[in-house]
Every structure is written in C-alpha cells, then in structure tokens.
Design a protein around this motif. Structure first.
Motif, short mmCIF file in Angstrom:
data_model
loop_
_atom_site.label_atom_id
_atom_site.label_comp_id
_atom_site.label_asym_id
_atom_site.label_seq_id
_atom_site.Cartn_x
_atom_site.Cartn_y
_atom_site.Cartn_z
N PRO A 164 0.83 -1.21 0.00
CA PRO A 164 0.00 0.00 0.00
C PRO A 164 0.87 1.26 0.00
N VAL A 165 0.27 2.32 -0.43
CA VAL A 165 0.97 3.61 -0.40
C VAL A 165 0.10 4.61 0.34
N PHE A 166 0.76 5.57 0.97
CA PHE A 166 0.04 6.67 1.61
C PHE A 166 0.06 7.86 0.65
N THR A 167 -0.95 8.68 0.78
CA THR A 167 -0.95 9.93 0.01
C THR A 167 -0.54 11.04 0.97
N GLU A 168 0.64 11.56 0.75
CA GLU A 168 1.16 12.61 1.63
C GLU A 168 1.48 13.86 0.80
N ILE A 169 1.53 14.98 1.48
CA ILE A 169 1.84 16.23 0.78
C ILE A 169 3.35 16.36 0.67
N VAL A 170 3.85 16.31 -0.53
CA VAL A 170 5.27 16.45 -0.80
C VAL A 170 5.43 17.65 -1.74
N ARG A 171 6.25 18.55 -1.29
CA ARG A 171 6.46 19.80 -2.04
C ARG A 171 5.11 20.44 -2.40
N GLY A 172 4.22 20.39 -1.44
CA GLY A 172 2.94 21.08 -1.62
C GLY A 172 1.93 20.32 -2.45
N ARG A 173 2.29 19.10 -2.86
CA ARG A 173 1.33 18.37 -3.70
C ARG A 173 1.07 16.97 -3.12
N PRO A 174 -0.21 16.49 -3.21
CA PRO A 174 -0.49 15.11 -2.80
C PRO A 174 0.34 14.13 -3.61
N THR A 175 1.07 13.27 -2.89
CA THR A 175 2.02 12.39 -3.58
C THR A 175 1.95 10.98 -2.98
N PRO A 176 1.91 9.94 -3.81
CA PRO A 176 1.97 8.56 -3.28
C PRO A 176 3.32 8.28 -2.63
N VAL A 177 3.26 7.75 -1.42
CA VAL A 177 4.50 7.45 -0.70
C VAL A 177 4.44 6.01 -0.21
N LYS A 178 5.51 5.24 -0.45
CA LYS A 178 5.55 3.85 0.00
C LYS A 178 5.53 3.78 1.53
N VAL A 179 4.88 2.73 2.03
CA VAL A 179 4.81 2.56 3.47
C VAL A 179 6.22 2.41 4.06
N ASP A 180 7.00 1.61 3.41
CA ASP A 180 8.39 1.53 3.81
C ASP A 180 9.25 1.52 2.55
N ALA A 181 10.45 1.85 2.75
CA ALA A 181 11.31 2.06 1.58
C ALA A 181 11.46 0.80 0.74
N SER A 182 11.44 -0.36 1.41
CA SER A 182 11.65 -1.60 0.66
C SER A 182 10.44 -2.00 -0.17
N ASN A 183 9.31 -1.40 0.16
CA ASN A 183 8.06 -1.69 -0.57
C ASN A 183 7.71 -3.19 -0.51
N ARG A 184 7.92 -3.78 0.69
CA ARG A 184 7.60 -5.22 0.82
C ARG A 184 6.48 -5.43 1.87
N THR A 185 5.76 -4.37 2.19
CA THR A 185 4.77 -4.45 3.27
C THR A 185 3.36 -4.72 2.72
#
Lengths: 540, 281
Positions: free
Chosen positions: A107-128
């Motif tokens: 899954p990914v979270f939608t977080e504000i990155v540089r002022g814009r909603p951005t998909p962010v991996k739950v963990d860096a390895s993306n194995r969750t």
C-alpha cells in the motif's frame, strides 16, 4: 537437498500432529531429509500442495509450502541461518478470504510532498502488506519478523505503530505472500483450537469462562460467561463461532431460559423478580421486568411463548405461573408441602410432575456448652429417614385437581418429565447398591414400569417431544473401559437408539428442535455443538 | 428391583438381560451434611445441582447451628460439617477442632432484621449494642413506635451469633442472656419465624432468609446487600465453611469441588444472595 513430494493432503481438518511436527522440523507428510535451501524467500522446486484447514469454522483449502528458516527465534534474515528449521507456511490470500480479511499488497500513503499530494511507499523496501480484519489493521512485511498493529495514513503514523515480532517472517513464494499460520492468527488476535487430534483456527478469541449454554435454534447458541463481577450474555453462531454480546440485560443472572420460539429469554434477578429479554438486531434487545414480585423463585420453565412456570417461596412450596404479557402471577399448586424441585410441565400447561424432598433432621444437645471449652463434646444425630425425594404429579384437567404423591420409595430420584397423556418419568437409583445402575421409571396412574438401558449408566436426560434424550456411560460387563453416548429413548414404544458419542466430561446437554440439534458443555466450560458428523467447539 | 410404595410394578422392561452387569462409572455413596442453618439454603441447592450429574449419590442435608457442623464431623456423623467460621482455628468462644480442614463455601452477609411493618429502617452500631445490652428497650428511642423491643438472639453455638456479635456489635460484652423481652432462637429458621411474627421484634439473620414479612435494617446507613459487602461499606459478613476430617476424598471431595466451582459460585451462590468466594478481595 530437500525433497518435497507431490502428496496432496486431503484430510478434512489439518491434523494437529502435522502442524506440531512442522514446528519442530520436517513434516513427514510432505518432505524428507536432508534439507538444504539457501534462500528463504525463493525455495527451489516449488510444488503446489494444499491442505483443508478449518478457518472460522469453515473448511478451507489453503496452499502451503515447506520453508526453511533460521533456527534462531525470531527468525531474522540478516543473521546466519544455522541451524535451519523447516516450517510450513500458508498462502495468506486464501486464509484472508476465509476469515473476511482484506489484504492490500504494497500500500501507499498519500502525503503532501512539495505542496502536492504524492503517493508514498509505506516503507522504503516496498515489501509491506496491509491486512484489515475484524475492524483492525495489521502490517506485515516480506522477510521481516516485525509486524505493526493499528491504522495509519502516513509514514509518520506507521512508524509510530505498536510493533510485534513474529517467530517467522512472512515470505513470498511464486509471487504470493505466505505466513506461518499460528503466527498470523496470533498477530490478529485470533487463536488456534485443538479439538481431539485436529487443529483449527479462529480470527478472534473464543469466549471463555462459560457457565451455561443453550441452543436457541439450529444456527445460534446462547452463552452465559462468568466474570469476576457480573455475568455476560452472548449469542454465538454455531457455524462461525462469532459471538454477539447481548446489550440491555441489567440483571446478573446465572441462567437465561430461551422461550420455545427462541425469540426471547427469561431470567430472575437477585430479588426474585422475573425478567424477559427479547432479542433485537446486533445484540440490542429489550429487557422487561415482567413482575415485581420478590418472593424467591427457582426453576423457570416456559410452556408456551407467553407463560412461565416456576417454584416459588422461601421453602419452595408453591408452583406458580406468570403471564409474561400482563405480569399476573397465579398460584397453581399451593399445598404447604415444602422443597419441591425438578418441575416439568407439559407444553399445554395442564400436567406437571415434580419431586419433593425434605431436609434431614439434626438433633444436638448443646445445653451446658461453655465458651472456650477445651474439649467440646455433645451428641449429634442426623436422622435421614424419609428424606428421599418422592414423585408428585398435578393434572389441572382433573375433576378435582390436586397434587398426587405417586411414590414413597427410598431410591434416589432425579429429573422428572411430564407427558401430555399423563405419563411421568424419573431417573431412579438404588443408592444402597454401588453396582446398581440408574433406571428410567415410567409412571402412569398407579402403574410403574422400569426401563433399563443395557450396560448403560444413565447420567441425565432431557425431553424432546414424546422422547427422551439420554446421556449415558456404556461399558461391557466386567470391563473397566467405558464410553459416553447420547441415546434417544422412546418410552412409549420401548425403543432406544444411539445418537452420538460424547466425551466423558460432557454435561448439561441442550436440545434444539430435533435430536440432530444438540450441544453440551464440559466440566471445564468448553461448549460444543453438533455439526455434520462431528462436534464443533464453540467456546474455549 | 426397587420397592415402590404407592404404585404397583406393572412391567419391568429390560432392553437387555445383561443390564445389571455393567460397571458403574460415576460417583456413588451417601453424603451427610449438617451444621450451619445459615448455609442450609445453599447446601440444599448444591445437593440438587450435584445430583444432576451424580444421580447415584444420596445426599442428606440439614442445618441447625454452626457448632454442630464440626462436632458432627468429629463424631463421624457427617462427612461435611457446615460452619460460619473456620473451625480448624480458634475463634472467640470456640477452640479449634484438631485435624479438621476448612473449605470456603461463600461469604455470608448478615443483617439485623425486623418485621416489615416496623417503621424503623436503619440501626447504628451503638443502637444495636444498646438494644442487645438491654439499655435501649423501646422502639421510640430509634424513631419508631412507642412499643417495647423484643430482642431475639441466637443460641450459643450459632455461627451467625458469633459473627454478628463480632462485627455488628463490635465484640461487645455484657449482652442480654435473659429477660421478659428476650428470646433465644435455635436456628435461622426459628429466628425468621420469631421476628416475622412479632412487629416489635428485632433479630439478626443471613440475608437469604430476608423474605416475606422480614425486613433487613440498614446498618450505620448502609443497606445490607452483597454489593455493599463487596465494596467494603457493609461490615457484617463472614465466610461460611465446609469442614472435613482431614483432606476430603472421593464423593465428599467432588461435592466440595462443585460448591467451589465457578458454575456454582457465579450461579446459585449469587442468586441465593450469598457472595462468591472470589468476589471478596
């Protein structure tokens, strides 16, 4: 090299011994030694095998593999893997489907990155993987023993979640996440249940500390759970074990008595008041105080869905009934004979049978007894003559209705049953002879006949229509080996048939509309209901 | 074949001729229980329930006075002697019974009681002491009717008496032992009958007997109830015990185990207005 056979396991329920051996090492059913796998996440020569496992009460086919893990506990892929242990891992998506869980890979979270909603991996390895079940969220990560518990919508929240260390890390095999099944059910707050030599799994904790159980209908049981303070009441699905707490019962009752149609239950409060609770959706029913009469009452019994009979009075001398709709109490038998018990009333309320027993009489001459005497001595005698319970019947349709005493024998009597034709049955035991087996005594008018179940020690019985459902212990003559069974007895046709075998610690049988709807509670408070050809454990 | 007194044995139906050859598996034998009349209702209920799983055990239950319980066990008259104190140790007025083992039954709330038509609803400890010393003799001194107080006491040997004197009367001495308006009752049943038949009477009894024309008085403003015993606001209570000579075995042990089981403790112990052992912290 490990050799994994293509054996297809087809047992109805996964044998506990198999699971246990899998915990300890190679399971003989699917593999043979020697074992050597160099990469825990990509086993060689994958072979699809599956087992039928009971998950939340449903038999489910689940693919499994044998996976080598480090001997260290918890396993950590980063540490040396000597010695290895082979463990069964099961395909999560199939488990999830059986327990109404949702698995979201990576899954990914939608977080504000540089002022814009951005998909962010739950963990860096993306194995969750995110698992939602029973209203809770769990996070498990491929090749990592660290799981997290709780809802999160951002990486910050995720990082702050409570962590749980699994014994075995989830692994991806052929693109599918596999988990060690005990680990997984423990993580989500479930448990494994050992029934005989099989092991079943539940995604939630089963009810414990059960004091009483009764079948409401073919699909539902009624459970009273004892707690340190007040008792709690539940309905439990006979199929899935899902328990629904009954809200709105304000009385601390030890027993709830279902009405014949199963829509409501009756019970007493500590002051002797009668209450009725009508079931509602999602456990939200309605409690009504039927009568504010506080005279002591015992042995509630429904006849129809609006009438309750009971024994009333400090010395249990009155048989009365209450109209549940109006609260009107009517004395039916009020003959000043104390200590009535084992009341049974026909469904039309016209005939009843019960036992009367009286306390023993103790005589002690304490005259002259002085405080702090060094040697207290006085005679004590206990006269037990005439204390044996006796059978009484009452027929309200008689020309001059009056209680009739039908026995004066010295046998021990327990349980009574009244039939519509005026026949009464009680369980009789000759307590002067340890080898004597209890018998069913069938009484009508002045006639009595005795029915003996060959080689069976009858422990108790309950009524089902015009038949008796009997619990008994069977032993061959001279044998010390015995088995417990439930029998169906037709006392009118003098026929008996064996229904089911039950464990020796079974007690308090509850019967539904037919003899195939049956449940019992054990001496340790576990409850079982008949399901197909076996007993299904409802509570722990 | 059993003898059935009032009915004829028309048919003895055997589904098999080998019926009596099977080995009896469950508990058998006779069990006699006597002692505390306060615990009598609980023992009668336990007998009924125990017999449902053990129909081959014949149980005779009676109640008269706590001191009779351990004495009956000592004499071998009963296997279980019920007592409102731990008779394996000494308590004020009674030496220990050597070799006996005490098994807790339940906590028993006791209450000062009057006739339900008596307008007095509360009594303080000092008032109770005054009444049982003969210093307060008229109900008007407690805000009630202008009528003499008829003092009902339990006979020596009663566990209820031991506990009410210790906790309700704070161990007071110089109590009445005779007089015009003084009566001693041999059992809880006799106490109940005596108080509920006289609107000017006062007595004490365990809560299960407070029915019909009997009314429990609040004590120092606190209602006599299991709930108030558990929350430690109501002080007049004690554990009841089953006494055995040495450790129990066989059927005696099975009966004691049943009485102490969660099923019985959370069931009938509560519904009969006693307090489960585990509820007392």
């Amino acid at each position: 090299m490990i050799t994994i056979s293509k054996t297809k396991v087809t047992s109805v329920v996964l044998a506990a011994s198999m699971l246990f051996s899998a915990q300890l090492g190679v399971t003989s059913a699917v593999a043979s030694s020697p074992a050597s796998i160099s990469n825990v996440s990509t086993p060689k020569a994958p072979v699809v095998t599956s087992q039928t496992i009971s998950l939340n009460g449903s038999n489910t086919s689940v693919d499994f593999r044998t996976q080598a893990f480090s001997g260290a506990t918890p396993a950590n892929p980063a540490t040396p893997e000597v010695p290895r242990t082979n463990v069964l891992v099961h395909r999560l998506s199939q488990i999830a489907a059986a327990i109404n869980a949702t698995v979201t890979p990576r899954p990914v979270f939608t977080e504000i990155v540089r002022g814009r909603p951005t998909p962010v991996k739950v963990d860096a390895s993306n194995r969750t993987f995110k698992v939602d079940v029973n209203g809770n969220t769990y996070w498990i990560t491929q090749n990592s023993p660290i799981a997290r518990v709780g809802a999160a919508s951002s990486t910050a929240q995720y990082s702050a979640l409570r962590t749980v260390t699994l014994d075995r890390a989830p692994v991806v095999i052929s693109g599918n996440l596999h988990v060690q099944i005990d680990n997984f059910f423990s993580l989500i707050g479930g448990e494994s249940i050992i029934v005989g030599n099989t092991k079943e799994f539940s995604s939630f904790k089963l009810l414990t500390d059960v004091l009483d159980q009764k079948l409401l209908n073919a699909n539902t049981s009624l459970i009273v759970k004892g707690t340190e303070n007040n008792n709690e009441y539940y309905t439990v699905s006979n199929a899935s074990r899902v328990a629904t707490k009954l809200n709105g019962i304000t009385v601390d009752a030890s027993e709830l008595l279902p009405s014949p149609d199963g829509t409501k239950v009756a019970y007493l409060d500590e002051n002797g008041k009668v209450f009725v609770y009508t079931f509602g959706p999602n456990g939200n029913g309605t409690e009504v105080e039927v009568s504010s009469n506080t005279t002591e009452k015992v042995e509630l019994e429904w006849t129809d869905n609006n009438t309750l009979y009971f024994i009333m009075g400090e010395r249990q001398n009155i048989i009365a009934r209450v109209n549940v709709s109006t609260g009107t109490i009517t004395n039916v038998v009020n003959d000043n004979i104390n200590y009535k018990s084992q009341l049974n009333v026909t469904s039309d309320g016209t005939k009843m049978s019960y036992l009367v027993s009286v306390p023993a009489v103790t005589t002690a001459n304490t005259t002259g007894l002085q405080p702090d005497s060094d040697n207290i001595e006085f005679d004590v005698t206990v006269n037990t003559n005439g204390t044996e319970p006796q059978l009484y019947v009452f027929d309200s349709t008689a020309q001059n209705p009056a209680p009739a005493k039908l026995t004066s024998s010295v046998d021990n009597k327990t349980f009574t049953t009244a039939f519509a034709d005026g026949t009464s049955v009680f369980l009789s035991t000759d307590t002067s002879d340890d080898e004597s087996l209890p018998t069913l005594s069938i009484v009508k008018g002045t006639n009595l006949r005795t029915l003996v179940l060959a080689n069976v020690e009858i422990v108790n019985y309950t009524q089902l229509g015009d038949k008796l459902i009997v619990q008994g212990t069977y032993a061959e003559p001279g044998s010390t080996v015995s088995k417990d069974f439930i029998y169906e007895i037709d006392t009118f046709k003098n026929r008996a048939k064996t229904l089911f075998e039950i464990p020796a610690d079974a007690m308090d049988i509850s019967i539904g509309a037919t003899s195939s709807q049956i449940s019992y509670i054990t001496e340790t408070g576990k409850t079982f209901v008949r399901k197909g050809n076996s007993w299904f454990q409802l509570t722990n | 074949m059993k003898k059935i007194g009032l009915i004829s044995l028309a048919v003895a139906l055997f589904l098999s001729m080998f019926a009596m050859g099977a080995q009896a598996a469950s508990r058998t034998g006779n069990l006699t229980i006597t002692g505390s009349s306060a615990l009598l209702p609980l023992m009668l209920q336990a007998k009924k329930e125990f017999n449902k799983s053990n129909p081959r055990v014949k149980i005779a239950v009676s109640g008269i006075s706590s001191i009779v319980g351990p004495q009956a066990v000592k004499r071998g008259t009963a296997q279980i002697g019920t007592c409102d104190w731990d008779a394996s140790t000494s308590v004020p007025g009674f030496k220990a019974f050597p070799g006996q083992v005490a098994h807790k039954v339940a906590a028993i709330p006791f209450a000062f009681v009057v006739h339900k038509d008596n307008p007095v609803n509360n009594i303080t400890q000092q008032q109770a002491i005054g009444i049982y010393r003969g210093e307060i003799t008229n109900w008007s001194q407690l805000g009630g009717n202008n009528a003499p107080i008829v003092v009902n006491n339990r006979s020596f040997g009663s566990g209820t008496r031991v506990n009410v004197i210790a906790k309700g009367l704070n161990g007071a001495t110089g109590l009445l032992s005779s007089g015009t308006n003084y009566v001693e009752r041999a059992s809880s049943g006799a106490m109940k009958t005596g108080v509920e038949s006289n609107v000017n009477a006062i007595g004490y009894i365990d809560l299960v007997y407070v029915t019909g024309n009997l009314k429990a008085l609040s004590f120092n403003g606190v209602v006599a109830s299991p709930r108030n015993v558990i929350n430690k606001t109501y002080p007049i209570w004690a554990f009841g015990y089953m006494m055995t000579q040495g450790q129990p075995t066989g059927t005696t042990k099975a009966f004691i185990d049943y009485v102490q089981s969660k099923k019985f403790q959370n069931g009938s112990v509560k519904s009969l207005k006693f307090i489960p052992i585990a509820a007392i912290k």
